[in-house]
Design an enzyme around this catalytic site. Sequence first.
Site, PDB file in Angstrom:
ATOM      1  N   TYR A   1       8.827  31.897  20.530  1.00 32.88           N
ATOM      2  CA  TYR A   1       9.502  30.637  20.174  1.00 32.88           C
ATOM      3  C   TYR A   1       9.447  29.483  21.133  1.00 32.88           C
ATOM      4  O   TYR A   1       9.013  28.372  20.858  1.00 32.88           O
ATOM      5  CB  TYR A   1      11.033  30.904  19.729  1.00 32.88           C
TER       6      TYR A   1
ATOM      7  N   SER B   1      13.606  21.909  23.203  1.00 36.49           N
ATOM      8  CA  SER B   1      14.516  22.492  23.422  1.00 36.49           C
ATOM      9  C   SER B   1      14.678  22.713  24.991  1.00 36.49           C
ATOM     10  O   SER B   1      13.709  22.588  25.659  1.00 36.49           O
ATOM     11  CB  SER B   1      14.397  23.986  22.754  1.00 36.49           C
TER      12      SER B   1
ATOM     13  N   ARG C   1      22.513  40.359  27.734  1.00 33.46           N
ATOM     14  CA  ARG C   1      21.429  40.455  26.688  1.00 33.46           C
ATOM     15  C   ARG C   1      20.001  40.244  27.357  1.00 33.46           C
ATOM     16  O   ARG C   1      19.994  39.202  28.351  1.00 33.46           O
ATOM     17  CB  ARG C   1      21.725  39.249  25.888  1.00 33.46           C
TER      18      ARG C   1
ATOM     19  N   LEU D   1       4.494  22.900   5.572  1.00 37.20           N
ATOM     20  CA  LEU D   1       3.882  22.007   6.408  1.00 37.20           C
ATOM     21  C   LEU D   1       2.656  22.526   7.174  1.00 37.20           C
ATOM     22  O   LEU D   1       1.950  21.879   8.063  1.00 37.20           O
ATOM     23  CB  LEU D   1       4.836  21.376   7.459  1.00 37.20           C
TER      24      LEU D   1
ATOM     25  N   LYS E   1       7.484  25.485  21.569  1.00 39.94           N
ATOM     26  CA  LYS E   1       8.103  24.277  21.974  1.00 39.94           C
ATOM     27  C   LYS E   1       7.529  23.625  23.042  1.00 39.94           C
ATOM     28  O   LYS E   1       7.108  22.375  23.191  1.00 39.94           O
ATOM     29  CB  LYS E   1       9.438  24.335  22.216  1.00 39.94           C
TER      30      LYS E   1
HETATM   31  P1  NAD Z   1      16.939  25.225  10.579  1.00 44.06           P
HETATM   32  O1  NAD Z   1      16.305  26.600  10.637  1.00 44.06           O
HETATM   33  O2  NAD Z   1      18.234  25.157  10.164  1.00 44.06           O
HETATM   34  O3  NAD Z   1      15.929  24.158   9.988  1.00 44.06           O
HETATM   35  C1  NAD Z   1      14.571  24.082  10.161  1.00 44.06           C
HETATM   36  C2  NAD Z   1      14.006  23.569   8.781  1.00 44.06           C
HETATM   37  O4  NAD Z   1      12.444  23.700   8.802  1.00 44.06           O
HETATM   38  C3  NAD Z   1      14.581  24.714   7.630  1.00 44.06           C
HETATM   39  O5  NAD Z   1      15.255  23.960   6.756  1.00 44.06           O
HETATM   40  C4  NAD Z   1      13.062  25.274   7.049  1.00 44.06           C
HETATM   41  O6  NAD Z   1      13.245  25.792   5.782  1.00 44.06           O
HETATM   42  C5  NAD Z   1      12.267  24.209   7.444  1.00 44.06           C
HETATM   43  N1  NAD Z   1      10.984  24.604   7.709  1.00 44.06           N
HETATM   44  C6  NAD Z   1      10.388  25.712   8.767  1.00 44.06           C
HETATM   45  N2  NAD Z   1       9.280  25.811   8.724  1.00 44.06           N
HETATM   46  C7  NAD Z   1       8.508  25.031   7.679  1.00 44.06           C
HETATM   47  C8  NAD Z   1       7.301  24.812   7.136  1.00 44.06           C
HETATM   48  N3  NAD Z   1       6.215  25.463   7.841  1.00 44.06           N
HETATM   49  N4  NAD Z   1       7.421  23.787   6.070  1.00 44.06           N
HETATM   50  C9  NAD Z   1       8.387  23.238   5.704  1.00 44.06           C
HETATM   51  N5  NAD Z   1       9.597  23.508   6.137  1.00 44.06           N
HETATM   52  C10 NAD Z   1       9.778  24.173   7.120  1.00 44.06           C
HETATM   53  O7  NAD Z   1      16.967  24.981  12.187  1.00 44.06           O
HETATM   54  P2  NAD Z   1      17.577  23.855  12.970  1.00 44.06           P
HETATM   55  O8  NAD Z   1      18.764  24.680  13.800  1.00 44.06           O
HETATM   56  O9  NAD Z   1      17.996  22.838  12.045  1.00 44.06           O
HETATM   57  O10 NAD Z   1      16.630  23.277  14.144  1.00 44.06           O
HETATM   58  C11 NAD Z   1      15.649  22.167  13.791  1.00 44.06           C
HETATM   59  C12 NAD Z   1      14.901  22.016  14.719  1.00 44.06           C
HETATM   60  O11 NAD Z   1      15.480  22.190  16.321  1.00 44.06           O
HETATM   61  C13 NAD Z   1      13.716  23.356  14.921  1.00 44.06           C
HETATM   62  O12 NAD Z   1      12.670  22.700  15.322  1.00 44.06           O
HETATM   63  C14 NAD Z   1      14.213  24.026  16.212  1.00 44.06           C
HETATM   64  O13 NAD Z   1      13.297  24.865  16.657  1.00 44.06           O
HETATM   65  C15 NAD Z   1      14.796  23.023  17.217  1.00 44.06           C
HETATM   66  N6  NAD Z   1      16.011  23.457  17.974  1.00 44.06           N
HETATM   67  C16 NAD Z   1      17.024  24.036  17.358  1.00 44.06           C
HETATM   68  C17 NAD Z   1      18.097  24.646  18.442  1.00 44.06           C
HETATM   69  C18 NAD Z   1      19.348  25.311  17.786  1.00 44.06           C
HETATM   70  O14 NAD Z   1      19.853  26.153  18.687  1.00 44.06           O
HETATM   71  N7  NAD Z   1      19.665  25.050  16.188  1.00 44.06           N
HETATM   72  C19 NAD Z   1      18.083  24.397  19.626  1.00 44.06           C
HETATM   73  C20 NAD Z   1      16.727  23.484  20.075  1.00 44.06           C
HETATM   74  C21 NAD Z   1      15.996  23.301  19.344  1.00 44.06           C
HETATM   75  C1  WQD Z   2      24.762  31.189  23.889  1.00 44.88           C
HETATM   76  C2  WQD Z   2      25.752  32.191  25.078  1.00 44.88           C
HETATM   77  C3  WQD Z   2      24.670  34.127  25.088  1.00 44.88           C
HETATM   78  C4  WQD Z   2      26.039  35.633  21.364  1.00 44.88           C
HETATM   79  C5  WQD Z   2      19.522  30.005  22.101  1.00 44.88           C
HETATM   80  C6  WQD Z   2      17.883  29.746  22.165  1.00 44.88           C
HETATM   81  C7  WQD Z   2      17.450  28.600  22.863  1.00 44.88           C
HETATM   82  C8  WQD Z   2      17.998  27.441  21.793  1.00 44.88           C
HETATM   83  C9  WQD Z   2      19.540  27.603  21.467  1.00 44.88           C
HETATM   84  C10 WQD Z   2      16.151  26.726  20.317  1.00 44.88           C
HETATM   85  C11 WQD Z   2      24.693  32.948  25.860  1.00 44.88           C
HETATM   86  C12 WQD Z   2      26.212  34.299  24.869  1.00 44.88           C
HETATM   87  C13 WQD Z   2      25.932  34.910  22.230  1.00 44.88           C
HETATM   88  C14 WQD Z   2      26.931  36.655  21.109  1.00 44.88           C
HETATM   89  C15 WQD Z   2      27.370  36.415  23.569  1.00 44.88           C
HETATM   90  N1  WQD Z   2      17.430  27.407  20.524  1.00 44.88           N
HETATM   91  N2  WQD Z   2      26.486  35.179  23.484  1.00 44.88           N
HETATM   92  N3  WQD Z   2      27.462  36.937  22.456  1.00 44.88           N
HETATM   93  O1  WQD Z   2      20.604  31.912  23.962  1.00 44.88           O
HETATM   94  O2  WQD Z   2      21.674  29.980  24.920  1.00 44.88           O
HETATM   95  O3  WQD Z   2      20.089  29.693  23.217  1.00 44.88           O
HETATM   96  O4  WQD Z   2      19.540  28.932  20.840  1.00 44.88           O
HETATM   97  O5  WQD Z   2      15.581  26.105  20.947  1.00 44.88           O
HETATM   98  O6  WQD Z   2      16.097  28.608  22.653  1.00 44.88           O
HETATM   99  O7  WQD Z   2      17.487  31.016  22.957  1.00 44.88           O
HETATM  100  O8  WQD Z   2      22.238  30.619  22.677  1.00 44.88           O
HETATM  101  O9  WQD Z   2      24.150  30.965  21.159  1.00 44.88           O
HETATM  102  O10 WQD Z   2      22.176  32.511  21.367  1.00 44.88           O
HETATM  103  O11 WQD Z   2      24.020  32.159  23.362  1.00 44.88           O
HETATM  104  O12 WQD Z   2      27.935  36.592  24.644  1.00 44.88           O
HETATM  105  O13 WQD Z   2      27.198  37.339  20.125  1.00 44.88           O
HETATM  106  O14 WQD Z   2      26.507  33.021  24.173  1.00 44.88           O
HETATM  107  O15 WQD Z   2      24.599  35.489  26.214  1.00 44.88           O
HETATM  108  O16 WQD Z   2      25.153  33.102  27.156  1.00 44.88           O
HETATM  109  P1  WQD Z   2      21.040  30.429  23.966  1.00 44.88           P
HETATM  110  P2  WQD Z   2      23.118  31.597  21.889  1.00 44.88           P
END
Ligand code: NAD
Ligand code: WQD
Length: 341
Positions: free
Chosen positions: A153, A128, A299, A62, A157
Amino acid sequence: MSTARILVTGGCGYIGSHTIVDLISSGYEVVSVDNGINSSFDVLDGIEAITGKRVVNINVDLSETEEALEAIKAHGHFDGIIHFAALKSVEESVFKPLRYFRNNIGSTLTTMQLMEELEIPHLIFSSSCTVYGTPQKLPVTEDTPFGRAENPYGATKQTGEILYDQFFRNRQAKSGISLRYFNPAGAHPSALIGESPTQNATNLVPVITETAIGVREQITVFGDDYPSRDGSCVRDYVHVTDLARAHTLAIEHLLQHKNDNRYEVYNLGIGEGVTVLEAIFAFQDATGVQVNYKIGPRRAGDVAAIYADNTRITDHLGWKPVQDIQSIMQSAWAWEKARRK
Ligand code: NAD
Ligand code: WQD
């Protein structure tokens, strides 16, 4: 609204696949766009086993706008886009910021181009709670200003939200929603789909299940000297099926023109804080499996505590989380066992 066609970017990923299941169960037609950069296309088999529908996936990057437009155009009209596609490793983004800027911001720009050229009216964006940085007040409401991005990252967002805000402001017939996820976790109860990290897991719940299954020796709890109930960090863990449901409600909200503004933002968390140690104990209680853990140093970059005020999403979208930390742990464990078979 039952026959609308939705383009799901990142549909083969963790949250995208669960959302596709929810959309199909709610009567939507779905096409996925995913280049498999962080997923396996096998997830399409899991979705089919759950829903009875084979989802078409367009395999294109994309962030390559022209190529993506050409590939997607061939698939007809869409009523909305749910945009998940992004790279999401905080750690990797620190070492490869440009890769994250190009991929995540590039893909976001492509979604806007798609909306213009293919006349797609509505979009939901995966944001996020990281946009808040270190919040001064808990629980966090949507009116809390963005904090300084903790990492590249997080900056992608924030940038996505800023761009969509400007984009929708001046587009009469278009509307969008950013959903600010707190900590998504757990898996579909069928254990047919779940999170399959292609890199080593760093998020807490997969770290717990990988330790339980013996892939890791022990969990390191990152710090026990925070000002919380037991000294470990506090997060808002939201079950991925509840999270998925919110996307269906959000797109419905736009399709039915229930939005007050052309661009809206919603926190997506259950509104309760759980400490790291409580999460480990919840896993042990829910599964009967004991896990080794040790207390380690803090961390870098961790926020001591963050959890959502979810009043807006419950009031405006009618979203109500139905799963708790126990069912997160049970389903995550069932998935961990299933995927290692
Ligand atoms: P994920 O990595 O499992 O899914 C993302 C998907 O997008 C993957 O299948 C990847 O192959 C695809 N992708 C990435 N870049 C692409 C590109 N350029 N073209 C086509 N496909 C592409 O991640 P997820 O956990 O399902 O997260 C989904 C969304 O939610 C992401 O935008 C992530 O930043 C956001 N998000 C996730 C979390 C979390 O903790 N999982 C928390 C907050 C926000
Ligand atoms: C959760 C808690 C760690 C692993 C991250 C991204 C955030 C969002 C979600 C996308 C924390 C603790 C973890 C371990 C631990 N993603 N921990 N031992 O950091 O809240 O958020 O994912 O948008 O942007 O930063 O999630 O699951 O890594 O951690 O003690 O081995 O668990 O310190 O307090 P986090 P996490």
